[in-house]
Design a protein around this motif. Structure first.
Motif, PDB file in Angstrom:
ATOM      1  N   ILE A  93      80.148 -47.131 -17.015  1.00 48.87           N
ATOM      2  CA  ILE A  93      79.738 -47.054 -18.810  1.00 48.87           C
ATOM      3  C   ILE A  93      79.663 -48.557 -19.124  1.00 48.87           C
ATOM      4  N   GLU A  94      78.446 -48.783 -19.367  1.00 49.57           N
ATOM      5  CA  GLU A  94      78.385 -50.358 -20.148  1.00 49.57           C
ATOM      6  C   GLU A  94      78.725 -50.476 -21.320  1.00 49.57           C
ATOM      7  N   ASP A  95      79.800 -51.417 -21.616  1.00 49.50           N
ATOM      8  CA  ASP A  95      80.237 -51.962 -22.998  1.00 49.50           C
ATOM      9  C   ASP A  95      79.005 -52.546 -23.682  1.00 49.50           C
ATOM     10  N   GLU A  96      78.278 -51.620 -24.627  1.00 47.86           N
ATOM     11  CA  GLU A  96      77.256 -52.420 -25.190  1.00 47.86           C
ATOM     12  C   GLU A  96      77.458 -53.206 -26.279  1.00 47.86           C
ATOM     13  N   GLY A  97      78.427 -53.414 -26.615  1.00 47.22           N
ATOM     14  CA  GLY A  97      79.244 -54.341 -27.828  1.00 47.22           C
ATOM     15  C   GLY A  97      78.388 -54.234 -29.115  1.00 47.22           C
TER      16      GLY A  97
END
Length: 120
Positions: A93-97
């Motif tokens: 899961i991408e850390d979208e920040g």
């Protein structure tokens, strides 16, 4: 068996194919499942409510993985599998920040003795 269900907020960037592949491998290695027995169903949710916050603010995302296994695994095996699932979620899961708080959880449960299946 195993029956794996992934419920998740569809507002996240989630590598489902990679997660399923890595998860199946972990289940085989940790819980001695057969690769061809691993099945994962992804269920996206368009709306995730958190506390009293407005769900349309999309400030939170949820992922919950349930693994149903035939009875007989030790608590240690179940714990190792749960920890492996959480590590794989971190990876896929991408850390979208963008200030979205991700709530990730997993559980391993025994399938009920009445569990049956068929294939065609």
């Amino acid at each position: 068996m195993p029956q794996i269900t992934v419920d998740y907020s569809n507002s996240i960037q989630f590598d489902q194919e990679g997660f399923a592949r890595d998860l199946h491998q972990a289940v085989v290695e940790i819980a001695a499942a057969k690769p061809e027995a691993c099945k994962t169903l992804f269920r996206p949710s368009e709306l995730t409510a958190f506390g009293y916050e407005d769900p349309l603010d999309f400030g939170h995302a949820v992922v919950h993985v349930t693994l149903g296994l035939l009875a007989g695994r030790t608590e240690d095996t179940r714990s190792k599998l749960t920890e492996a699932v959480l590590e794989l979620l971190r990876k896929h899961i991408e850390d979208e920040g963008g200030g979205i708080v991700l709530h990730a959880s997993a559980e391993v449960r025994d399938l009920d003795p009445s569990y049956r299946k068929f294939e065609r």
